[in-house]
Design an enzyme around this catalytic site. Structure first.
Site, PDB file in Angstrom:
ATOM      1  N   TYR A  47       0.771  -1.097   0.066  1.00 44.76           N
ATOM      2  CA  TYR A  47       0.059  -0.034   0.063  1.00 44.76           C
ATOM      3  C   TYR A  47       0.858   1.210  -0.091  1.00 44.76           C
ATOM      4  CZ  TYR A  47      -4.296   2.766   1.091  1.00 44.76           C
ATOM      5  OH  TYR A  47      -5.338   3.748   0.970  1.00 44.76           O
ATOM      6  N   GLN A  75       9.671  -8.594  -3.771  1.00 42.23           N
ATOM      7  CA  GLN A  75       8.596  -9.323  -4.329  1.00 42.23           C
ATOM      8  C   GLN A  75       8.958 -10.729  -4.389  1.00 42.23           C
ATOM      9  OE1 GLN A  75       7.713  -7.633  -8.211  1.00 42.23           O
ATOM     10  NE2 GLN A  75       7.070  -5.692  -7.255  1.00 42.23           N
ATOM     11  N   HIS A 115       5.709  -3.492 -12.852  1.00 43.45           N
ATOM     12  CA  HIS A 115       7.195  -3.616 -13.519  1.00 43.45           C
ATOM     13  C   HIS A 115       7.637  -4.956 -13.648  1.00 43.45           C
ATOM     14  CE1 HIS A 115      11.078  -2.458 -14.145  1.00 43.45           C
ATOM     15  NE2 HIS A 115      11.689  -2.554 -12.865  1.00 43.45           N
ATOM     16  N   GLU A 162      16.367   5.070 -16.394  1.00 40.37           N
ATOM     17  CA  GLU A 162      16.854   5.479 -15.257  1.00 40.37           C
ATOM     18  C   GLU A 162      18.159   5.413 -15.065  1.00 40.37           C
ATOM     19  OE1 GLU A 162      13.818   3.032 -13.103  1.00 40.37           O
ATOM     20  OE2 GLU A 162      15.290   1.213 -12.625  1.00 40.37           O
TER      21      GLU A 162
HETATM   22  P1  NDP Z   1       6.358   1.595  -2.340  1.00 42.48           P
HETATM   23  O1  NDP Z   1       7.837   1.575  -1.706  1.00 42.48           O
HETATM   24  O2  NDP Z   1       6.109   3.128  -2.585  1.00 42.48           O
HETATM   25  O3  NDP Z   1       5.363   0.802  -1.538  1.00 42.48           O
HETATM   26  C1  NDP Z   1       5.578  -0.500  -1.332  1.00 42.48           C
HETATM   27  C2  NDP Z   1       4.337  -1.053  -0.371  1.00 42.48           C
HETATM   28  O4  NDP Z   1       4.560  -2.519   0.058  1.00 42.48           O
HETATM   29  C3  NDP Z   1       4.490  -0.117   1.102  1.00 42.48           C
HETATM   30  O5  NDP Z   1       3.290  -0.041   1.561  1.00 42.48           O
HETATM   31  C4  NDP Z   1       5.333  -1.139   2.084  1.00 42.48           C
HETATM   32  O6  NDP Z   1       4.971  -0.892   3.303  1.00 42.48           O
HETATM   33  C5  NDP Z   1       4.724  -2.614   1.435  1.00 42.48           C
HETATM   34  N1  NDP Z   1       5.366  -3.964   1.947  1.00 42.48           N
HETATM   35  C6  NDP Z   1       6.851  -3.812   2.323  1.00 42.48           C
HETATM   36  N2  NDP Z   1       7.153  -5.121   2.629  1.00 42.48           N
HETATM   37  C7  NDP Z   1       5.896  -5.631   2.558  1.00 42.48           C
HETATM   38  C8  NDP Z   1       5.493  -7.001   2.600  1.00 42.48           C
HETATM   39  N3  NDP Z   1       6.441  -8.074   3.080  1.00 42.48           N
HETATM   40  N4  NDP Z   1       4.173  -7.298   2.505  1.00 42.48           N
HETATM   41  C9  NDP Z   1       3.303  -6.663   1.980  1.00 42.48           C
HETATM   42  N5  NDP Z   1       3.745  -5.267   1.740  1.00 42.48           N
HETATM   43  C10 NDP Z   1       4.967  -4.856   1.965  1.00 42.48           C
HETATM   44  O7  NDP Z   1       6.685   0.863  -3.922  1.00 42.48           O
HETATM   45  P2  NDP Z   1       6.137   1.515  -5.243  1.00 42.48           P
HETATM   46  O8  NDP Z   1       4.453   1.855  -5.239  1.00 42.48           O
HETATM   47  O9  NDP Z   1       6.805   2.849  -5.531  1.00 42.48           O
HETATM   48  O10 NDP Z   1       6.352   0.258  -6.186  1.00 42.48           O
HETATM   49  C11 NDP Z   1       5.715  -0.931  -6.516  1.00 42.48           C
HETATM   50  C12 NDP Z   1       5.809  -1.466  -7.655  1.00 42.48           C
HETATM   51  O11 NDP Z   1       5.319  -0.590  -8.650  1.00 42.48           O
HETATM   52  C13 NDP Z   1       7.112  -1.800  -8.068  1.00 42.48           C
HETATM   53  O12 NDP Z   1       7.227  -2.951  -8.835  1.00 42.48           O
HETATM   54  C14 NDP Z   1       7.674  -0.557  -8.853  1.00 42.48           C
HETATM   55  O13 NDP Z   1       8.674  -0.909  -9.852  1.00 42.48           O
HETATM   56  C15 NDP Z   1       6.268  -0.167  -9.820  1.00 42.48           C
HETATM   57  N6  NDP Z   1       6.023   1.053 -10.078  1.00 42.48           N
HETATM   58  C16 NDP Z   1       6.233   2.099  -9.349  1.00 42.48           C
HETATM   59  C17 NDP Z   1       6.099   3.426  -9.975  1.00 42.48           C
HETATM   60  C18 NDP Z   1       6.270   4.483  -8.918  1.00 42.48           C
HETATM   61  O14 NDP Z   1       6.160   5.683  -9.478  1.00 42.48           O
HETATM   62  N7  NDP Z   1       6.507   4.331  -7.661  1.00 42.48           N
HETATM   63  C19 NDP Z   1       5.710   3.754 -11.218  1.00 42.48           C
HETATM   64  C20 NDP Z   1       5.439   2.485 -11.844  1.00 42.48           C
HETATM   65  C21 NDP Z   1       5.737   1.265 -11.209  1.00 42.48           C
HETATM   66  P3  NDP Z   1       6.046  -0.029   4.085  1.00 42.48           P
HETATM   67  O15 NDP Z   1       6.253   1.227   3.681  1.00 42.48           O
HETATM   68  O16 NDP Z   1       5.924  -0.153   5.553  1.00 42.48           O
HETATM   69  O17 NDP Z   1       7.531  -0.827   3.947  1.00 42.48           O
HETATM   70 MG    MG Z   2      10.693   3.702 -13.976  1.00 45.72          MG
END
Ligand code: NDP
Ligand code: MG
Length: 329
Positions: free
Chosen positions: A24, A85, A107, A194
């Site tokens: 999230y 992941q 991604h 990137e």
């Molecule tokens: P973030 O770091 O913003 O969010 C990750 C989320 O996962 C957080 O809520 C985190 O919680 C939670 N988390 C951490 N560990 C666990 C776990 N073991 N089980 C369940 N949830 C967990 O990630 P992004 O949204 O940036 O990236 C997610 C995906 O989207 C990636 O594959 C990225 O490449 C892709 N993406 C991202 C873009 C972007 O602009 N950010 C654009 C397009 C694709 P906590 O914060 O507590 O660790």
């Molecule tokens: Mg990118």
């Protein structure tokens, strides 16, 4: 290139289905809330004790631990950081996959570099908005959308493309337009962009420019304004009107200097470096390096982060930005 819009996607395909959004963060909150408001049944999956659980619940979402969310869902979108992941998949998701389920990503890294090898009887799709999650959410709320990519890696049900499009519609992507790519193309171009241009290339261009001026005896404050601060003005112009739009807006002197002198800086040598980066991405060398770096708890990563923290350009910048009342803390 084929573009998909609203009329090409059928949200009805998600009727009666449950989507688990695992994570999230930036993307997770946007996908979960947009899908929910598009009438899709959503469960947010998080690891036990994650503080984001409260945030997601406060936003009116159903929240469960990862394995429970995965078990109840037909479509599982993995939106935890790319480095974790694979472990989340193996521990919480794989044991809960049913034939005909769909595994989704934003991604392609873990699929393309075989860190996740899904069973053959499920769909594997990508829906990747070309923007940060907060923009994806804001645009959706205002009735618009952020362009998105879809890709199909496995089509076990024969409906994977339609499903990816329905999902893209649910998060607002088809309002702006959806482009089809492959996991390979998305992963390799994303990493290349990137490294070579957006994060790596641009930062080093800025640092080299700043250091050249400072070493020649100019005031670092002046160097900061010329080589960092004004990057935003230029990038905004390029973003709005392409390179031509930018050159239209700057002075003739800047236009001539840029067109004629730019290639002196980014010439054959830079191009050779880019080809090397691309080769390392294509043959898996970069992926191996990054995966092992994480397994070793990031010694090189931490060192480079520390070096940047201590770089004079960062100290000068922090002082100068205090003069800019419009910048958020
Ligand atoms: P973030 O770091 O913003 O969010 C990750 C989320 O996962 C957080 O809520 C985190 O919680 C939670 N988390 C951490 N560990 C666990 C776990 N073991 N089980 C369940 N949830 C967990 O990630 P992004 O949204 O940036 O990236 C997610 C995906 O989207 C990636 O594959 C990225 O490449 C892709 N993406 C991202 C873009 C972007 O602009 N950010 C654009 C397009 C694709 P906590 O914060 O507590 O660790
Ligand atoms: Mg990118």
């Amino acid at each position: 290139m084929k573009l998909y819009y609203e009329q090409d996607a059928d949200l009805g395909l998600l009727k009666g289905k449950t989507v688990a959004i695992i994570g999230y963060g930036s993307q997770g909150h946007a996908h979960a809330l947009n899908l929910k408001e598009s009438g899709v049944k959503v469960i947010v999956g998080l690891n036990q004790g994650n503080p984001d659980m409260k945030k997601a619940e406060a936003a009116g979402l159903t929240v469960k631990v990862n394995h429970q969310a995965a078990k109840e869902a037909d479509i599982i979108m993995i939106l935890v950081p790319d480095q974790i992941q694979s472990s989340v998949y193996h521990d919480d998701i794989e044991p809960n996959l049913q034939p005909g389920n769909a595994l989704a990503f934003a991604h392609g890294f873990n699929i393309h570099y075989n860190q996740i090898i899904p069973p053959e009887n499920i769909d594997v799709i990508m829906i990747a908005p070309k923007g940060p999650g907060h923009l994806v959410r804001r645009q959706y709320e205002s009735g618009n959308g952020v362009p998105a990519l879809i890709a199909i890696y496995q089509n076990a049900t024969g409906k994977a493309r339609e499903l990816a499009l329905a999902y893209a519609k649910g998060i607002g992507g088809t309002r702006a337009g959806v482009i089809e790519t492959s996991f390979k193309e998305e992963t390799e171009t994303d990493l290349f962009g990137e490294q070579a241009v957006l994060c790596g290339g641009l930062s080093e261009l800025i640092r080299a420019g700043f250091n050249t001026l400072v070493e020649a005896g100019y005031q670092p404050e002046m160097a900061y304004f010329e080589c960092i601060h004004e990057v935003k003005l230029i990038v905004d112009l390029i973003y709005e009107g392409g390179l031509g739009g930018m050159y239209y807006s700057v002075s003739d002197t800047a236009e001539y200097g840029g067109l004629v002198k730019g290639p002196v800086i980014i010439g054959e040598q830079a191009k050779a470096g880019m080809k090397k980066l691309l080769q390392d991405i294509q043959d898996g060398s970069f992926a191996t390096e990054w995966i092992l770096e994480n397994k070793a708890n990031g010694p090189k990563f931490n060192r480079y982060r520390q070096l940047l923290k201590n770089d004079p350009i960062e100290k000068i910048g922090a002082e100068l930005r205090k003069m800019m009342s419009w910048l958020k803390k």
